[in-house]
Design a protein around this motif. Sequence first.
Motif, short mmCIF file in Angstrom:
data_model
loop_
_atom_site.label_atom_id
_atom_site.label_comp_id
_atom_site.label_asym_id
_atom_site.label_seq_id
_atom_site.Cartn_x
_atom_site.Cartn_y
_atom_site.Cartn_z
N TRP A 2 0.85 -1.19 0.00
CA TRP A 2 0.00 0.00 0.00
C TRP A 2 0.89 1.24 0.00
O TRP A 2 0.98 1.95 -0.99
CB TRP A 2 -0.96 -0.06 1.20
CG TRP A 2 -1.79 1.16 1.44
CD1 TRP A 2 -2.18 2.08 0.50
CD2 TRP A 2 -2.32 1.61 2.67
NE1 TRP A 2 -2.94 3.04 1.10
CE2 TRP A 2 -3.05 2.80 2.41
CE3 TRP A 2 -2.27 1.13 3.99
CZ2 TRP A 2 -3.70 3.51 3.42
CZ3 TRP A 2 -2.93 1.82 4.99
CH2 TRP A 2 -3.63 3.00 4.70
N VAL A 3 1.58 1.48 1.12
CA VAL A 3 2.54 2.59 1.15
C VAL A 3 3.89 1.95 1.42
O VAL A 3 4.27 1.74 2.57
CB VAL A 3 2.20 3.60 2.25
CG1 VAL A 3 3.11 4.82 2.14
CG2 VAL A 3 0.75 4.04 2.16
N ALA A 4 4.58 1.62 0.35
CA ALA A 4 5.81 0.84 0.51
C ALA A 4 6.82 1.57 1.38
O ALA A 4 7.50 0.97 2.21
CB ALA A 4 6.38 0.54 -0.87
N GLN A 5 6.91 2.91 1.21
CA GLN A 5 7.92 3.69 1.95
C GLN A 5 7.76 3.55 3.47
O GLN A 5 8.72 3.58 4.21
CB GLN A 5 7.82 5.17 1.59
CG GLN A 5 8.20 5.48 0.17
CD GLN A 5 7.00 5.42 -0.76
OE1 GLN A 5 6.03 4.72 -0.49
NE2 GLN A 5 7.08 6.13 -1.86
N ALA A 6 6.51 3.46 3.90
CA ALA A 6 6.27 3.39 5.33
C ALA A 6 6.07 1.96 5.79
O ALA A 6 5.73 1.71 6.95
CB ALA A 6 5.05 4.23 5.69
N PHE A 20 6.29 -4.26 9.68
CA PHE A 20 5.17 -4.28 10.61
C PHE A 20 4.46 -5.64 10.56
O PHE A 20 3.43 -5.81 11.18
CB PHE A 20 4.15 -3.20 10.26
CG PHE A 20 4.63 -1.80 10.50
CD1 PHE A 20 4.71 -1.30 11.78
CD2 PHE A 20 4.98 -0.97 9.44
CE1 PHE A 20 5.14 0.00 12.02
CE2 PHE A 20 5.40 0.32 9.67
CZ PHE A 20 5.48 0.81 10.95
N ALA A 41 -0.78 6.89 -1.85
CA ALA A 41 0.24 7.39 -0.93
C ALA A 41 1.65 7.05 -1.40
O ALA A 41 2.59 7.83 -1.20
CB ALA A 41 -0.02 6.83 0.45
N SER A 42 1.78 5.89 -2.04
CA SER A 42 3.12 5.45 -2.39
C SER A 42 3.81 6.41 -3.36
O SER A 42 4.91 6.90 -3.06
CB SER A 42 3.04 4.04 -2.96
OG SER A 42 4.14 3.31 -2.54
N LEU A 88 3.78 -0.04 4.89
CA LEU A 88 2.37 -0.38 5.07
C LEU A 88 1.92 -1.29 3.93
O LEU A 88 2.26 -1.06 2.78
CB LEU A 88 1.49 0.88 5.07
CG LEU A 88 1.86 1.97 6.07
CD1 LEU A 88 0.80 3.06 6.08
CD2 LEU A 88 2.00 1.38 7.46
N LEU A 91 3.22 8.83 9.78
CA LEU A 91 4.60 9.13 9.38
C LEU A 91 5.24 10.13 10.33
O LEU A 91 6.41 10.00 10.70
CB LEU A 91 4.61 9.68 7.95
CG LEU A 91 4.17 8.71 6.87
CD1 LEU A 91 3.90 9.44 5.57
CD2 LEU A 91 5.25 7.65 6.66
#
Lengths: 527, 483
Positions: free
Chosen positions: A65-69, A194, B466-467, A71, B394
């Motif tokens: 989903w949000v690779a950077q974080a 996570f 978001a990515s 998630l 974040l």
Amino acid sequence: MSIIVLLPLLGALSLLAVPAGPGGVVQARIHAILAAGGTLVLVAILVGLFDRDRGDLQYVDHQSWVAQAGLSWDVGVDGISLWLIVLTAVIFAIAIGAACARLPERPRGYLAMLLLAETGLLGLFAAGHLVLFYVFWEAMLIPFYFLIAMWGGEGRRRATHLFVIYTMVGSLLMLVSILATAFVARDITGQFTFTIRDLEGVTFTDTQSTWLFLGFALAFAIKLPLWPFHAWLPVAYRAAPILVTGLLAAVMSKAGVYGFLRIGVPVFPEGADRLAVPIGALAVIGIAYGSLLAWRAPTMRMLVAYSSLAHLGFIVLGIIALDVQASQGAVLQMVNHGVVVAAAFAIVAVINRAAPDDRIDGIGGLAAGAPRLTGIFLIVTMASLAIPGSNSFAGEFLILTGVFRQHVWLAVLACLGIAYAAVYMLRLYQSTMNGPVRGGRGADAELRARDLAVILPLVAVMLVIALWPRGIVDATTPSVERALAPAQIAADRPEDQIRFQPPANPPADALPLPGDETPDAAAEATP
Amino acid sequence: MSSLNVVAATPLLITAGTATVAMTVGLLPGRMTRRHGPALIGIAGIVAAIVMSAVLWGGRQEAFGGGLRADRFSLLLNILFLSAALVTILLAWREPAAVDRRGEYVTLILVSTAGMMLVAGAGDLITIFLGIEILSVSLYVLCALEVWREKSLESGLKYLIAGAVGASFLLYGLALLYGATGTTSLSAIGEQLEGTSFTGEPLVVAAMALIAGGLAFKASAAPFHMWTPDVYEGAPTTVTAFMSTAVKAAAFAAFLRLFSGVMPDLQPDWSVAIAVLAVASIVIGNVAALVQSNMKRLLAYSSIAQAGYLLIGVAAGSIDGAEAVLYYLLAYGAMTLAAFAVVIIREREVEDGDDISALAGYGRARPVVGAVMTVAMLSLAGFPPLSGFIGKFLLFGSAVEADLTWLAVVGAVGSMVSLGYYLRVIAVTWSEGPDGGPRKVLAIPGPVGLATVTAGVSVIALSLLASPVLEACRGAAEALLAA
């Protein structure tokens, strides 16, 4: 698995497209029943396909989903979550059926909120990722907030405030703990994740483990709720519509317990071991406290609500004993309690029809006019008391045996809870069903076809579990063993206490095959 | 490097040029031209500037002898400022203040945007101060644009006084920084301060304190927030929407440029001060918002609290922190504009339209607008999986990583308190209105409806996408710290 989680959400969204007005109400019913019923069918198929010998997650669906974080969407099912998903699907199907039969004002919103709550719970039980777990943990709060705030009774404002503030305090601490867990784990392993399965493999120091466990435990304890974090419970249970109270007690309260078993114990075994006795003590106090309040409760609804405080204490005790058998009992008891408490609330709703003021001392002698109700109420009372032969018996027995092995005194004190339960449940049964007729006619409280449609499936589930508890217990074994193994190593328990073993001396004709390593051999090999 | 690199400054020049043209068109004869000409030209100019910013993306150029930079950091913020300006002009389609003075309105918004672009791209202390002043002066006028309304005039005056105090703090701080280092170029200051610490540098300490105070005024962070609720309430609502999103973003751009960009080595020293500002903002903003009954005041206090969350990311002082701040600024811009858009629509319909009670029954009368408000409030509250949640996640994550776990806890508790008022707005929106329905409802002008829905959809889109958005923010944060 994703389809199961998202189907109720789709149903809720489709309700938005339903036009307002009388024609829309029929459509809304169809949409809601299709969504809840469809989910139930899919869950039934899942139970059929589930591989009972595996302890890891099955039917995993992983999307970034949000690779950077770090998630991602990560859902799957194992032996522990399977039964909670079944419980959720069954109870919500019944609840939505009941809601469709007797719709309140603004039916579209009501049904949409129920479906959203179902997605929240299914997602929570399926989440294999800490942040996703948190997302669903929070997402569940919104529909319940609105169900209480917009369809609740007297005192709903205060109830919603308390409910939101309490649960949010816990969950935000959980959010910080989630972040801390990921960063601490990264410092140890060099990998930022996570994913719960990955984090289970991380060796935290005792101090880290204790603090992180504490952060999560607070959130779980509030959601449960565990004494002394229960202040929101009486207010919310009183103000919510009775159907919602039933859902809160039957399903939502399991979220906290499940958190202990899914995250708390396997990821932070040292912390769980260190804090086992304090949390166990709180659970025991909760059992006593809930029972006493139930005994003194003025209304039936509050009695059932408080009794579930006591029952949840048992379940927590079962998990925190860090014993495979006790945890198996806890999983079984989660399902049992969900079914029993839902049936109890359904009965309370029926009795309310005869006597809208549901004060216990204002109702009596219903047995004369309502024999069907009396019979079923007796079954539910027996199940709530966990008498041998009832579905709750196996669960409580497994829990207490396990706890006795680990913490004798906690078990002794918890046993008193069974005695308490007899006091308040029998008082309720006697004063409402037997004795002189008071307040309302029994005939009004007799179960009609519509009521039976709600209660009979629950009773059927109770009977099935009473006759065949192994059906649930066996499928949980590999997962529970897997979840508890690190905690038991942390607690430095001898091997024979870790596994729920077959008899030590196999029959003489059962010769070991070459290369077959028995558990005993493994125990000898470890110094 | 050429000293006058016009290419790097094209987004800024287009914006400023459009402002001039719009003003001129606003003076032309012909009622229709006067009314719609400036807005259409403004929109065209903004779109062109956004396109230019996108074209320049990836490179790293300097203009005006290093006074202005076009790196990913400034370009990303340019896009944010310009989008906010675009939405504001659309929202002001029928706004009384804007209709008769469309030329002035569009010009002032664009000039203010140009000021913000100067701040974000500043390579020099002077540019920062110039930018802040340009953006502020236009806003003083915009606040007082409804000259027939006493509250509007008062709001302009209050903002002028508060702004002047803030500007003097900032200027004093910048002067001291110049005194301590002997240069106004940010990269030269950065080199001078490399490897130093605050100990033994009293001038730098004082400079930083004053600069932080001055920027805190602009960002409406506590304890420099006193003017915010009054000014927000008094100003025309479209201007309030612009102020609470774009101006805040500009202030944070300056925070990041000056603190993370210029003196990363001093982070252990200044992060404590920033953290204190963050805590004060979170506590004061959230607690005061709980008791508000006016939507604009509620959003004003909420914006103070949100400034606190953003400061958490600044305090972290890392690339992760800067990335989180940038993402959160985008998300915050979308959700705040969405919330204000609903207030603007309601204000046209009933006299006390900015009161929370005016929203009663609105969700049922206008489900789409009600849904936009719900999404905005849930996102502001940080409910997963909306963009507000990802942003806070974040920000808190960057704090935990920077060993400021306690700050993340404060932020988390603050978010919890904020639910009290955000959820109340949703509950009112979807409740039954007086006499079973909302009072008067008017048709929504097309541009206003478009802006409202776009803002609402952006809140969700920023979460789903978001990515890639974060990738852009990451690039911007790296550009900032590489400076």
